[in-house]
Write a protein that holds these residues in place. Structure first.
Motif, mmCIF file in Angstrom:
data_model
loop_
_atom_site.group_PDB
_atom_site.id
_atom_site.type_symbol
_atom_site.label_atom_id
_atom_site.label_comp_id
_atom_site.label_asym_id
_atom_site.label_seq_id
_atom_site.Cartn_x
_atom_site.Cartn_y
_atom_site.Cartn_z
ATOM 1 N N ASN A 168 -5.983 -3.406 -6.120
ATOM 2 C CA ASN A 168 -6.576 -2.677 -4.995
ATOM 3 C C ASN A 168 -7.922 -3.308 -4.638
ATOM 4 N N GLU A 199 0.809 -1.211 0.000
ATOM 5 C CA GLU A 199 0.000 0.000 0.000
ATOM 6 C C GLU A 199 0.846 1.267 0.000
ATOM 7 N N THR A 229 -2.375 10.309 -1.278
ATOM 8 C CA THR A 229 -1.809 9.375 -0.306
ATOM 9 C C THR A 229 -1.313 10.099 0.934
ATOM 10 N N THR A 287 -4.199 4.074 -2.154
ATOM 11 C CA THR A 287 -3.284 2.950 -2.032
ATOM 12 C C THR A 287 -2.355 2.860 -3.231
#
Length: 477
Positions: free
Chosen positions: A353, A87, A230, A348
């Motif tokens: 995913n 991740e 992120t 991620t």
């Protein structure tokens, strides 16, 4: 590892370890450099008409063990990064990684070993038996997927008021099975030899994930064009206004005995566990090999083969099916926390995913299913300079479902005695002309590779090793 379950993380680490072994030591059993080595029985795997000069008995656990890796664009190190599916990965931020990508990227990895194997001459016929285990895995992913991951890291200036990205056309396939084979080679006369092998297959498991389409859309005002989804400040999302959506069309099929697909409180798959005590046979099948060899002149021999033409039928009772359902992946800034939820889904760095896929188990969709083996066709020609030196050229076409691999291999083979045999080869296509191969047999010990490993950016590498005890005499001895 907890209790009696093996987690998906554990299974992933095993697959990564296999890839690492390829880099250090090792196309599973199909080593092209052995094709023209008269004293090496491993060439039977490429063409059952090419019987070795003597019989053999393979030693368990150390015989005919090999592995391979091939990609049309990525190096071995790149594929390990992708398979890690972390991740917080950042390999894709490298411009050199992106520069190696093609619009469509494929990778193939195989590994296998013979548990027992033997072959022997009986008059003008050569017979062989083997029990072996094989694992084949391959995947494809578009460059657009990694470009999207860079976008979400804020590496490009994005107009989020009208942002649309399609990141579908992604596929993963994994198969494991045991092979029980019987081979027969017949020398019809001093010019022609024909051979065949029939194989019973016991399927241990197959997984097929396909993401047909995946579209991410935003109509957001007031968001920085370089916003990092992120690591960006969540407070910035409070200033954004508008909507976003994710639409996925994906299917998952698994046929494993002892595999559990675990769901969360919204009925989406969020974990996969493997119950080691329940491993067994999830399907059965069959395969055949065919081969022919013709000595056209005193010096020239022509040959052809088709191997691993077969299938595995997976049972309904061991099969589970899931489909994506992204109805709740619609986001509106007017709903408190909705854009933060959107960020959680897309932030991620995992190429696969599971949060985006939103896979729901289809309880009524399980049924028997059939998958094909990865087959290989070869066309060979060799020229004997004398009884010790042979020059050869081999064309091979490997069809692995998600991808095809074509290769031309040129080799020089030296056999100074029955005890020692050496071959060197050059295969220009898969490694872009940057690799060579070598194979050596010294008594019962064999080591070989078609592509010498040259570093983590190597696009093709393989190895085969084994120890065999000579059995019986050569024909006419």
């Amino acid at each position: 590892m907890k209790n009696k379950y093996l987690s998906l993380e554990y299974m992933r680490q095993v697959m990564l370890l296999a890839c690492a072994v390829i880099a250090l030591a090792g196309h599973c059993q199909l080593l092209r450099t052995t094709y023209f080595m008269e004293g090496v029985h491993y060439r039977l795997q490429l063409n059952p008409a090419l019987a070795p000069s003597r019989g053999y008995v393979n030693l368990p656990a150390v015989s005919n063990t090999g592995a391979s890796f091939y990609s049309n664009a990525l190096g071995l190190g790149d594929v390990i990064d992708v398979l890690s599916n972390e991740e917080d990965a950042d390999y894709f931020v490298s411009d050199s990684f992106m520069g190696r990508l093609k619009d469509k990227n494929h990778a193939l990895a195989t590994a296998g070993t013979d548990i027992i194997a033997a072959g022997w001459w009986h008059g003008q016929s050569f017979m062989s038996v083997n029990v072996g285990v094989k694992v084949n895995g391959n995947f494809k992913a578009p460059k657009a997927l990694f470009s999207f991951m860079r976008d979400m890291r804020g590496m490009n200036s994005i107009d989020y008021s009208d942002f649309v990205r399609s990141i579908g056309n992604e596929e993963v396939n994994l198969t494991a099975y045991t092979e029980l084979g019987f081979g027969y080679t017949r020398q019809l006369n001093d010019r022609f030899s024909v051979g065949g092998r029939v194989k019973g297959l016991l399927g241990h498991g197959n997984m097929h994930l396909v993401v047909k389409d995946a579209v991410v859309k935003t109509n957001l005002q007031g968001l920085s064009p370089e916003y990092n989804w992120t690591y960006g400040n969540p407070a910035e999302l409070l200033e954004a206004d508008g909507t976003a959506s994710i639409d996925i069309d994906a299917d998952l099929e698994t046929s494993f005995e002892g595999l559990d697909l675990l769901t969360n409180d919204k009925a989406y798959i969020d974990e996969v566990k493997f119950k080691a005590s329940h491993t067994g046979v999830a399907g059965v099948g069959a395969a055949v090999d065919f081969g022919i060899s013709w000595r056209a002149t005193r010096q020239v021999t022509l040959s052809a083969s088709l191997v691993d033409l077969g299938f595995i039928r997976w049972s309904k009772g061991c099969t589970q099916v899931a489909h994506s359902n992204t109805q709740d992946l619609k986001f509106n800034s007017e709903a408190l926390g909705d854009l933060a939820r959107f960020a959680d889904v897309i932030s991620t760095s995992s190429p696969v995913n599971i949060d985006i896929l939103r896979l729901e188990i289809d309880e009524q969709g399980a049924k028997s299913r059939t998958t094909s083996l990865s087959s290989t066709m070869t066309l060979g020609a060799d020229y004997a300079l004398n009884d010790k030196v042979t020059l050869g050229a081999l064309y091979s076409h490997h069809n692995a479902g998600l991808l095809s691999q074509d290769e031309v291999t040129f080799s020089a083979n030296l056999r100074p005695s029955e005890f020692v045999e050496l071959a060197v080869s050059y295969s220009p296509l898969s490694c872009g002309g940057k690799s060579a191969g070598v194979a050596l047999k010294v008594g019962p010990v064999f080591l070989g590779t078609d592509y010498i490993y040259t570093g983590k950016n190597t696009r093709s590498c393989n190895a085969l090793a084994g120890v065999s005890i000579p059995l019986g005499k050569k024909p006419n001895d």
